[in-house]
Design a protein around this motif. Sequence first.
Motif, mmCIF file in Angstrom:
data_model
loop_
_atom_site.group_PDB
_atom_site.id
_atom_site.type_symbol
_atom_site.label_atom_id
_atom_site.label_comp_id
_atom_site.label_asym_id
_atom_site.label_seq_id
_atom_site.Cartn_x
_atom_site.Cartn_y
_atom_site.Cartn_z
ATOM 1 N N ASN A 1 0.924 -1.184 -0.026
ATOM 2 C CA ASN A 1 -0.192 0.201 0.072
ATOM 3 C C ASN A 1 0.841 1.313 -0.079
ATOM 4 O O ASN A 1 0.470 2.234 0.308
ATOM 5 C CB ASN A 1 -1.003 -0.041 1.143
ATOM 6 C CG ASN A 1 -0.227 -0.008 2.519
ATOM 7 O OD1 ASN A 1 0.923 0.211 2.498
ATOM 8 N ND2 ASN A 1 -0.923 -0.354 3.380
ATOM 9 N N GLY A 2 2.096 1.228 -0.400
ATOM 10 C CA GLY A 2 3.234 2.208 -0.257
ATOM 11 C C GLY A 2 4.093 2.193 0.818
ATOM 12 O O GLY A 2 5.297 2.543 0.456
ATOM 13 N N THR A 3 3.475 1.817 1.910
ATOM 14 C CA THR A 3 4.517 1.969 3.326
ATOM 15 C C THR A 3 4.658 0.501 3.692
ATOM 16 O O THR A 3 5.836 0.299 4.000
ATOM 17 C CB THR A 3 3.766 2.598 4.397
ATOM 18 O OG1 THR A 3 2.541 2.071 4.694
ATOM 19 C CG2 THR A 3 3.560 4.367 4.203
ATOM 20 N N GLU A 4 3.718 -0.510 3.631
ATOM 21 C CA GLU A 4 4.242 -1.711 3.789
ATOM 22 C C GLU A 4 3.587 -2.712 3.062
ATOM 23 O O GLU A 4 2.624 -2.525 2.252
ATOM 24 C CB GLU A 4 3.413 -2.069 5.350
ATOM 25 C CG GLU A 4 2.206 -1.867 5.409
ATOM 26 C CD GLU A 4 1.298 -2.127 6.839
ATOM 27 O OE1 GLU A 4 2.079 -2.926 7.306
ATOM 28 O OE2 GLU A 4 0.315 -1.661 6.927
ATOM 29 N N SER A 5 4.393 -4.013 2.948
ATOM 30 C CA SER A 5 3.894 -4.902 2.231
ATOM 31 C C SER A 5 3.175 -6.012 2.916
ATOM 32 O O SER A 5 3.521 -6.727 3.994
ATOM 33 C CB SER A 5 5.181 -5.397 1.421
ATOM 34 O OG SER A 5 4.829 -6.680 0.786
ATOM 35 N N LYS A 6 2.041 -6.543 2.162
ATOM 36 C CA LYS A 6 1.089 -7.377 2.999
ATOM 37 C C LYS A 6 1.145 -8.839 2.357
ATOM 38 O O LYS A 6 1.214 -8.582 1.058
ATOM 39 C CB LYS A 6 -0.459 -6.977 3.205
ATOM 40 C CG LYS A 6 -0.503 -6.115 4.372
ATOM 41 C CD LYS A 6 -1.755 -5.846 4.586
ATOM 42 C CE LYS A 6 -2.458 -5.934 6.276
ATOM 43 N NZ LYS A 6 -3.725 -5.653 6.126
ATOM 44 N N GLU A 7 1.169 -9.642 2.887
ATOM 45 C CA GLU A 7 1.230 -11.038 2.509
ATOM 46 C C GLU A 7 -0.361 -11.506 2.322
ATOM 47 O O GLU A 7 -1.042 -11.434 3.284
ATOM 48 C CB GLU A 7 1.912 -12.022 3.336
ATOM 49 C CG GLU A 7 2.189 -13.349 2.735
ATOM 50 C CD GLU A 7 2.832 -14.171 3.998
ATOM 51 O OE1 GLU A 7 4.026 -14.392 4.073
ATOM 52 O OE2 GLU A 7 2.015 -14.895 4.501
ATOM 53 N N TYR A 8 -0.683 -12.310 1.224
ATOM 54 C CA TYR A 8 -1.811 -12.924 1.455
ATOM 55 C C TYR A 8 -1.939 -14.114 0.133
ATOM 56 O O TYR A 8 -0.940 -14.113 -0.573
ATOM 57 C CB TYR A 8 -2.847 -11.938 0.677
ATOM 58 C CG TYR A 8 -2.872 -11.614 -0.708
ATOM 59 C CD1 TYR A 8 -1.840 -10.412 -1.326
ATOM 60 C CD2 TYR A 8 -3.897 -12.177 -1.740
ATOM 61 C CE1 TYR A 8 -1.756 -10.570 -2.667
ATOM 62 C CE2 TYR A 8 -3.480 -11.878 -2.989
ATOM 63 C CZ TYR A 8 -2.491 -10.941 -3.503
ATOM 64 O OH TYR A 8 -2.491 -10.658 -5.007
ATOM 65 N N TYR A 9 -2.905 -14.963 0.535
ATOM 66 C CA TYR A 9 -3.109 -16.128 -0.437
ATOM 67 C C TYR A 9 -4.019 -16.095 -1.024
ATOM 68 O O TYR A 9 -5.294 -16.317 -0.952
ATOM 69 C CB TYR A 9 -3.045 -17.481 0.461
ATOM 70 C CG TYR A 9 -1.922 -17.568 1.466
ATOM 71 C CD1 TYR A 9 -1.802 -16.981 2.557
ATOM 72 C CD2 TYR A 9 -1.121 -18.609 1.119
ATOM 73 C CE1 TYR A 9 -0.616 -17.106 3.575
ATOM 74 C CE2 TYR A 9 0.293 -18.781 1.997
ATOM 75 C CZ TYR A 9 0.445 -18.208 3.082
ATOM 76 O OH TYR A 9 1.494 -18.221 3.779
ATOM 77 N N PRO A 10 -3.711 -15.709 -2.738
ATOM 78 C CA PRO A 10 -4.876 -15.505 -3.471
ATOM 79 C C PRO A 10 -5.695 -16.719 -3.605
ATOM 80 O O PRO A 10 -5.382 -17.682 -3.569
ATOM 81 C CB PRO A 10 -4.221 -15.126 -4.709
ATOM 82 C CG PRO A 10 -2.826 -15.542 -4.569
ATOM 83 C CD PRO A 10 -2.705 -15.739 -3.342
ATOM 84 N N LEU A 11 -6.933 -16.583 -4.163
ATOM 85 C CA LEU A 11 -7.987 -17.435 -4.829
ATOM 86 C C LEU A 11 -7.815 -17.497 -6.260
ATOM 87 O O LEU A 11 -7.621 -16.448 -6.687
ATOM 88 C CB LEU A 11 -9.359 -17.204 -4.340
ATOM 89 C CG LEU A 11 -9.674 -17.223 -2.905
ATOM 90 C CD1 LEU A 11 -11.199 -16.528 -2.646
ATOM 91 C CD2 LEU A 11 -9.968 -18.731 -2.565
ATOM 92 N N THR A 12 -8.055 -18.658 -6.606
ATOM 93 C CA THR A 12 -8.114 -18.859 -8.144
ATOM 94 C C THR A 12 -9.320 -19.529 -8.663
ATOM 95 O O THR A 12 -9.653 -20.341 -7.959
ATOM 96 C CB THR A 12 -6.790 -19.896 -8.690
ATOM 97 O OG1 THR A 12 -5.612 -19.249 -8.494
ATOM 98 C CG2 THR A 12 -6.694 -20.026 -10.298
ATOM 99 N N VAL A 13 -9.966 -18.962 -9.536
ATOM 100 C CA VAL A 13 -11.166 -19.199 -9.915
ATOM 101 C C VAL A 13 -11.222 -19.643 -11.412
ATOM 102 O O VAL A 13 -10.861 -19.027 -12.319
ATOM 103 C CB VAL A 13 -12.206 -17.968 -9.712
ATOM 104 C CG1 VAL A 13 -13.782 -18.481 -10.188
ATOM 105 C CG2 VAL A 13 -12.406 -17.727 -8.131
ATOM 106 N N VAL A 14 -11.596 -20.688 -11.701
ATOM 107 C CA VAL A 14 -11.412 -21.369 -12.946
ATOM 108 C C VAL A 14 -12.965 -21.353 -13.539
ATOM 109 O O VAL A 14 -13.776 -21.998 -12.812
ATOM 110 C CB VAL A 14 -10.809 -22.870 -13.050
ATOM 111 C CG1 VAL A 14 -10.768 -23.298 -14.375
ATOM 112 C CG2 VAL A 14 -9.442 -22.721 -12.492
ATOM 113 N N THR A 15 -12.892 -21.087 -14.853
ATOM 114 C CA THR A 15 -14.197 -21.125 -15.453
ATOM 115 C C THR A 15 -14.062 -22.068 -16.672
ATOM 116 O O THR A 15 -13.090 -21.848 -17.101
ATOM 117 C CB THR A 15 -15.019 -19.711 -16.038
ATOM 118 O OG1 THR A 15 -14.068 -19.107 -16.746
ATOM 119 C CG2 THR A 15 -15.118 -18.962 -14.531
#
Length: 165
Positions: free
Chosen positions: A99-113
């Motif tokens: 977000n400019g000041t800090e880096s955040k970790e996340y586990y993305p979702l994958t949606v297959v169509t």
Amino acid sequence: MKTSFETEVCSRCHGSGKYSFCETYRDRCFKCAGDGKVLSKRGYAAQKHFIESCSVPLSDLKVGDRIRVGSMTHSGNHFTFISTITEISRSETPSFYSNGTESKEYYPLTVVTEHPKHGKCGLTAPDHHTVRVYREGDDERLIKALKYQETLTKSGIPRKTTKIA
Ligand SMILES: [Zn+2]
């Protein structure tokens, strides 16, 4: 009650749908795509409200939901179509966003169509990423959005005195 979003006569072509000739659009007015009419401010605000009411975050999607996805033709033109979700999975490797000041970790979702003609498509994004979903009840949401339209002023702003149920 009106059954569609409010339109007004196109200010560019004054409703004729035609404008000066150019190579790309021929003589078709590009503001209204030749319709002679465009959404009014009120209609635009109500349509936006409708699209938002049909948008859900990735974390709320279910297998079997139909969503709009994008793809490219062989010649590089972008197009979109409605496709059915066949698989939703959570990535095991983290991604990061800053977000400019800090880096955040996340586990993305994958949606297959999967679409009978256009094949498989994958979308990987964080949980809060929203997509337009097509579910039963869209008609109800459309009716709500049209009711909302009735409550707007000409400039597309809700009237102060009106309560929205
Ligand atoms: Zn026009």
